[in-house]
Each structure stands twice: as structure tokens, then as C-alpha cells.
Design a protein around this motif. Structure first.
Motif, PDB file in Angstrom:
ATOM      1  N   MET A   1       2.596   2.371  -8.039  1.00  0.00           N
ATOM      2  CA  MET A   1       2.909   1.759  -6.756  1.00  0.00           C
ATOM      3  C   MET A   1       3.517   0.378  -6.983  1.00  0.00           C
ATOM      4  N   SER A   2       4.585   0.101  -6.292  1.00  0.00           N
ATOM      5  CA  SER A   2       5.217  -1.213  -6.416  1.00  0.00           C
ATOM      6  C   SER A   2       6.007  -1.517  -5.157  1.00  0.00           C
ATOM      7  N   ASP A   7      11.171  -3.359   1.112  1.00  0.00           N
ATOM      8  CA  ASP A   7       9.973  -3.573   1.931  1.00  0.00           C
ATOM      9  C   ASP A   7      10.025  -4.884   2.702  1.00  0.00           C
ATOM     10  N   THR A  91       4.365  11.877   5.418  1.00  0.00           N
ATOM     11  CA  THR A  91       3.682  10.638   5.022  1.00  0.00           C
ATOM     12  C   THR A  91       2.264  10.550   5.580  1.00  0.00           C
ATOM     13  N   GLN A 121      -6.571   4.892  -0.716  1.00  0.00           N
ATOM     14  CA  GLN A 121      -5.933   4.559  -1.996  1.00  0.00           C
ATOM     15  C   GLN A 121      -4.749   3.612  -1.757  1.00  0.00           C
ATOM     16  N   LEU A 132       1.014   0.153   0.919  1.00  0.00           N
ATOM     17  CA  LEU A 132       1.301   1.386   0.193  1.00  0.00           C
ATOM     18  C   LEU A 132       0.031   2.220   0.117  1.00  0.00           C
ATOM     19  N   TYR A 133       0.153   3.520   0.335  1.00  0.00           N
ATOM     20  CA  TYR A 133      -1.011   4.409   0.296  1.00  0.00           C
ATOM     21  C   TYR A 133      -0.568   5.784  -0.208  1.00  0.00           C
ATOM     22  N   VAL A 134      -1.528   6.608  -0.539  1.00  0.00           N
ATOM     23  CA  VAL A 134      -1.245   7.950  -1.036  1.00  0.00           C
ATOM     24  C   VAL A 134      -1.400   8.935   0.118  1.00  0.00           C
ATOM     25  N   THR A 140       3.346   8.571  -2.737  1.00  0.00           N
ATOM     26  CA  THR A 140       3.228   7.190  -2.287  1.00  0.00           C
ATOM     27  C   THR A 140       4.021   7.000  -0.997  1.00  0.00           C
ATOM     28  N   SER A 141       3.352   6.504   0.032  1.00  0.00           N
ATOM     29  CA  SER A 141       3.997   6.288   1.333  1.00  0.00           C
ATOM     30  C   SER A 141       3.789   4.845   1.755  1.00  0.00           C
ATOM     31  N   ARG A 142       4.511   4.437   2.795  1.00  0.00           N
ATOM     32  CA  ARG A 142       4.490   3.047   3.238  1.00  0.00           C
ATOM     33  C   ARG A 142       4.107   2.941   4.706  1.00  0.00           C
TER      34      ARG A 142
END
Length: 237
Positions: A1-2, A7, A91, A121, A132-134, A140-142
Motif C-alpha cells: 500500500m502506498s 491521491d 471496492t 486493514q 487505503l483499505y483491502v 487495495t482500494s481508496r
């Protein structure tokens, strides 16, 4: 995740705004949700709990107080588990989390703390105003924050009068005592309203034309039992 420069495109700089988002809680879209990594619990304010139309019977009793950064303590109304959904379609992330219901004034509707962030997460950045989350699918979603909403909450907080809670109050009233206080206040309001209605009734005037006169051929009513003559005023004789 980054986090990337993408963003930060929706953010107005410079800023020191918190991350305020919108989530679906118990199948209802709830705005003004603060993402607070410093909070060890998820907080649901009583006004929003009532708007969600969830029965009080689903609340679990809580025997410990919630202590804020000022040191003031508040005993929650109870603890409840609610479904929370982040995002839509691919997502989407569904989480079942516990919330402490508190009856205190606040500019936010909900505060989600580390408990929710860990379950999703998630990792969030206040600089990018993004979390950011799973997702349910493992991707990985936003979740984008609403900067305008965050500033609106800040302005609302400035307009509200300061509420001071005594720091030395370590033994706040229990839930039964608070329920009894609410019932007493409700009864007091009902009695006050009843007294106002009674006062209006007593003070009501009836026009003479609305009175029904006694027919001339009907005899005047006479008192029953013994009668005694009384003198009115001073008798000069």
C-alpha cells in the motif's frame, strides 16, 4: 500500500484538516464520520443512533467510562455491533464492528478508531485525506475524504458553546440513574403542559349570549336540607 500524487489531486493545500468520510452504517448512508487513529474505540453519538431507528434492546450494558483527552469521563449508553460498508461494487469492504453509544454533544456523527481501521486493514493519510483499505476481493482500494465537510465540522465546533465536564467526576451516574432522570424530566414536562392547559381552561371567558337562560315558567330551584340565614356586610342597625 502506498499513497501517490493522484491521491492529493482533490485536496486544497495548505491544510491541516482531519479525514472526514461518508460510510454506510446499518444500511444507512452516514456523513460526517471522523477517522481518528488516536481513538481506541468506535463512537456512535446518541442522536445518530436514534435516527438509525435501532431498538434500545440491542444495546449491551457497559460498566466502564469513556475518557476523553481532557480527562473528563462519560458513561456510554451501551455497546452495539453494526455492519459497516466501505465503497461500492469492486471496492466494497464489509466490516462488522462494535460502537460505543454516547450521549454528548459533538460536531461529528460517528468517530471510527483503530478498531475499525485494523478490521478494514486500512492505512490513512491526513495529508492526502485518503484511506487505503483491502476490499472484499483482496484488492487495495481508496476511500476519499471530504475536505469541505471537514471544514464545515470545524466551523460548527467554533460556533458551539464550550461544554465543560468536571475532571474530578470519576463516578458518573449509572445507566439506571440516567434513565430515571430522563423519566423524571419527561414527567415534569408533562405536568407543566397539563398545568398550562388547566390554567387556560380556568381563565377562559364565556360570552353572555352563549349562556342558556332559565324559562320563566320553570320554578327557581330550592336548596335541600336545613338552611341558615347569614348577614352580608355590616349591619348598621
Amino acid at each position: 500500500m502506498s499513497f501517490t500524487l493522484e491521491d492529493a489531486k482533490h485536496v486544497v493545500y495548505p491544510h491541516d484538516d482531519p479525514l472526514v468520510v461518508t460510510l454506510k452504517i446499518s444500511n444507512c448512508l452516514v456523513h460526517r464520520i471522523l477517522v481518528d487513529g488516536g481513538s481506541s474505540a468506535n463512537i456512535l453519538y446518541l442522536s445518530i443512533f436514534e435516527k438509525l431507528m435501532i431498538g434500545w434492546e440491542y444495546l449491551k450494558l457497559v460498566g466502564y467510562p469513556v475518557i476523553g483527552f481532557t480527562g473528563a469521563s462519560v458513561v456510554p449508553q451501551g455497546l452495539i455491533s453494526l455492519p459497516v460498508r466501505i465503497g461500492e461494487d469492486d471496492t466494497t469492504r464489509d466490516v462488522m464492528d462494535e460502537f460505543l453509544v454516547v450521549d454528548v454533544p459533538g460536531v461529528y456523527n460517528v468517530i471510527i478508531g483503530r478498531l475499525f481501521i485494523h478490521d478494514a486493514q486500512g492505512v490513512f493519510s491526513t495529508y492526502h485525506l485518503t484511506m487505503l483499505y483491502v476490499s472484499n476481493g483482496g484488492f487495495t482500494s481508496r476511500l476519499k475524504g471530504n475536505q469541505e465537510m471537514a471544514r464545515s465540522c470545524y466551523l460548527t465546533a467554533l460556533k458551539q458553546p464550550a461544554t465543560r465536564f468536571p475532571i474530578e467526576n470519576r463516578d458518573p451516574p449509572s445507566r439506571k440513574q440516567r434513565i430515571a432522570q430522563r423519566k423524571a424530566q419527561a414527567e415534569q414536562r408533562e405536568n407543566s403542559e397539563a398545568n398550562e392547559v388547566e390554567t387556560v381552561r380556568k381563565g377562559k371567558t364565556i360570552p353572555m349570549e352563549d349562556l342558556v337562560s332559565r324559562p320563566e315558567d320553570e320554578p327557581r330551584p330550592k336548596p335541600d336540607g336545613k338552611i341558615r340565614q347569614e348577614m352580608l356586610g355590616n349591619d348598621s342597625a
